[in-house]
Design a protein around this motif. Structure first.
Motif: not given
Lengths: 336, 336
Positions: A221, A224, A243, A245, B262-263, B265-266
Motif C-alpha cells: 500500500d 491509504g 504499509i 505510504g 495507523y501510519m 505502524l510505518l
C-alpha cells in the motif's frame, strides 16, 4: 569557484497541499569545501511523496525539516571539488543533497555511482530509494510465494512499478491500482502486470473481485484511504499488507481516514506491517546489484518522468499528489 | 425424558445494541438422542463479545447465526443420556450447545472436563476459549520478550485478565486499560498488573505516556476505536498489535471507526495482526494444561461474573457491551 547557489527553503509548514508561499527561494555564494568536505553540483533531484511528511511538525521516522532550512531531498550530482579522501572532482554521486544547485557534504551517506551502468536518474528511482523500498518491502515484509496474488497501489509510481515487476519475477499474479487509462495500459502492456485497475474510472472493489478471484495474498500500500479499505474487503487467509505510504492522506486538512475495514485482519488472520527503507541500509548493495542484474537482463524496466528547472520545484512536487507522474518523478537541475 | 427445552432464537438482525425484540423465546419437547448422539443438560453458558458479530449478516470467520436458529453459544453441561460411544450419562462436557436448556449433539467439538480440577464456569473462561485466545494471541502473535511493555484493553474481561497475567509470568511490564476504578483496582491489586488506566475517567494518551515510558511493545486489542488510536501514538519500535476484538465498534449503527493513527505502524516498523483462536485447535490441550498448572500454582487467577437464569439472556448479554462485567461473564442455566 565563483558560483551562486539557489535553494528552496521551507518557509512555513503547509496546511493541505503545499503552496508557493510555503517556500523561500534563496541564493548565496558557493563556498569551497573545508577539510573533509566535498562540493557537489546537483544535477538531478528526487521528488518523493515522503517529502510531504518531512514538512510537518512532529515525531516521525526522521526529524522534520526546520523552518528556514533547505528542503531535504535525495539527489544525484557530480563532485566539483573535494577535500574528502573518498571523493575526487568528477565523481558521480548520490546523496541527500537538498533542493539546491550545490551541496557541501561531509561524505556521510554519499555513494559513488557509475553513469555507464545506468543513467543518473535511475539511481534516484529503480536503483535508488524507491527501488530499494519496493525490494525490501515486497520481499521482506510481503513475503510473496509463487502463485500468490499481489496487489500494489500507486502502481505506476516509482515504488509501485518496481513492486509489480519484482512480484512477477517471483511468479506471482500481479494487479496494479493506478489513476487513469494511460497508466493502466503502461502497467499491463509495458511492465507485464496481469491486470490494472483505474481507480478514477472503475469501482475498485468490483474490479478486485474480478481480478483477484482467490483473494489478495500481498497488498503493497502506497496510498491509504479508500483504496486500502477496498483491498481489505478482498484479503485471502493469512494476507500480508505492507504499509509503505499513504499518499491520499498526506495533504488532508482534517484527520487521516483510518481503515474502517481493518477487522478484516482478524477475519482473515492477516497482518499489516509498516516499513522504512533506511532499516535495510546494510543490504542496499546486495539489493541494488540484484536489481541492476535484472535491468541488464531486460527483466526490470525503469521509467523516469523528468521535469527541468530547479525553479519549477514547488509546482513539480505537486505532480506527485495530483497523480501526474508515471514512473519516478525527477527534477533536472543542471546539465551534466 | 419428559422435559421441555427453552431456547433463545435469533428473531431479527440487530441494528446497534441488540433489543429484546431481536430474540424469540421458544419451547419444545426434549427429544431422546438418536444413535451417535448425546443429550446434554446445559448448566452454564458462555457470553462473549464475539456473539454480537455472529448475529450480523455476511462473511466472517464463522457463518452468521440464521434467523430462527438457536443462538450460538459455548456452554458447559452434564450428559443426561448418550448413544455416543465417547460419552456416558453423568459426564461433564463443554461445547457449542447454544442458548438453551438442553442440547443434542453428535459429539463433534464436545470435550469432557473434570469439575474437580476447576469449577465448570472456569472451563468457559480462563481454561476455555477466552483463556486460549489470550494464550495464543499473546504468545504466538504478540511474542512478548522479558522486559517488554504489554498493554491490554478490555483488561478486566475474560480475555484481558488472562493476557495480563500471562504477560506478567513472562516477565513483562503490564498495563491494563479498563472502565472504572473498581476494575482498575482489581487488575493492580488482585492480578498484579503494574498499572491500570481507567478510560472512563482518565486521558488514555496521557496515562500511556506515564505508564509506558519506553513505549508499547505489545498491544493486545479487544476494543478498537479511540483506545486503539491512543495506543498507536505510543508504539515502541517494532511493536506488535494483536487484533483480537473491537467491542467498542460492534454495536455501531454507522461505519466502524478505523484507526486514524495507523501510519504509526510505518513510523515504528510495527505490525497489526488479526487472530482467531479456532486456528490453534490442535494445541488447545497443551495450552490448557499449562494454564491449569499456573492456576494450581496460584500464578493465574480466574474470576467469573455469574448471572442466573436463562430468561435473563437478552439483558445479561448486554452487560458485555456496557462494560458491566469483571472477569468472565457466565449465564447459569441450571443447578448441577
Amino acid at each position: 569557484m565563483n558560483a551562486t547557489n539557489h535553494q528552496f527553503r521551507l518557509a512555513a509548514r503547509p496546511v493541505g497541499m503545499p503552496k508557493r508561499a510555503d517556500w523561500n527561494y534563496t541564493e548565496e555564494p558557493v563556498r569551497e569545501p573545508a577539510d573533509g568536505e566535498l562540493l557537489v553540483k546537483v544535477l538531478y533531484l528526487s521528488l518523493d511523496p515522503a517529502m510531504r511528511g518531512w514538512m510537518n511538525e512532529g515525531k516521525s521516522y526522521i526529524p522534520p525539516v526546520g523552518i528556514g532550512e533547505v528542503m531535504r531531498a535525495g539527489g544525484a550530482g557530480r563532485v566539483v571539488s573535494s577535500k574528502h579522501p573518498g571523493f575526487v572532482a568528477g565523481d558521480y554521486v548520490i546523496g541527500h543533497f537538498g533542493v539546491q544547485e550545490y551541496a557541501l557534504s561531509d561524505g556521510k551517506d554519499v555513494a559513488k555511482v557509475d553513469p555507464k551502468v545506468a543513467p543518473l536518474p535511475v539511481y534516484l528511482g529503480t536503483l535508488g530509494m524507491p527501488g530499494l523500498t519496493a525490494y525490501f518491502g515486497l520481499l521482506d515484509i510481503g513475503k510473496p510465494n509463487p502463485g500468490d496474488t499481489v496487489v500494489v497501489s500507486g502502481a505506476a509510481g516509482a515504488v509501485g512499478t518496481v513492486v509489480g515487476q519484482i512480484a512477477k519475477l517471483k511468479g506471482c499474479r500481479v494487479v496494479g491500482i493506478a489513476g487513469g487509462a494511460d497508466k493502466c495500459r503502461y502497467l499491463v502492456d509495458e511492465l507485464g502486470f496481469d491486470a490494472a485497475i483505474d481507480y478514477k474510472s472503475e469501482d475498485v472493489k468490483a474490479a478486485l473481485r474480478t481480478h483477484c478471484p482467490k483473494g489478495v495474498d500481498v497488498y503493497f500500500d502506497n496510498v491509504g484511504g479508500d483504496i486500502l479499505d477496498a483491498v481489505l474487503t478482498r484479503l485471502a487467509r493469512g494476507a500480508r499488507i505492507v504499509i509503505c505510504g499513504a499518499i491520499s492522506q498526506y495533504n488532508n486538512t482534517g484527520p487521516v481516514k483510518g481503515p474502517a475495514n481493518y477487522m478484516s485482519l482478524l477475519v482473515n488472520r492477516a497482518s499489516m506491517t509498516g516499513m522504512v527503507v533506511f532499516d535495510y541500509a546494510a543490504r542496499y548493495g546486495e539489493a541494488a546489484r540484484e536489481m541492476a542484474g535484472w535491468m541488464a537482463a531486460g527483466k526490470l524496466k525503469s521509467r523516469e518522468d523528468i521535469v527541468e528547472g530547479l525553479e519549477t520545484f514547488p509546482d513539480t512536487l505537486l505532480k506527485l499528489f495530483k497523480g501526474e507522474n508515471t514512473g519516478k518523478l525527477v527534477l533536472k537541475v543542471a546539465g551534466e
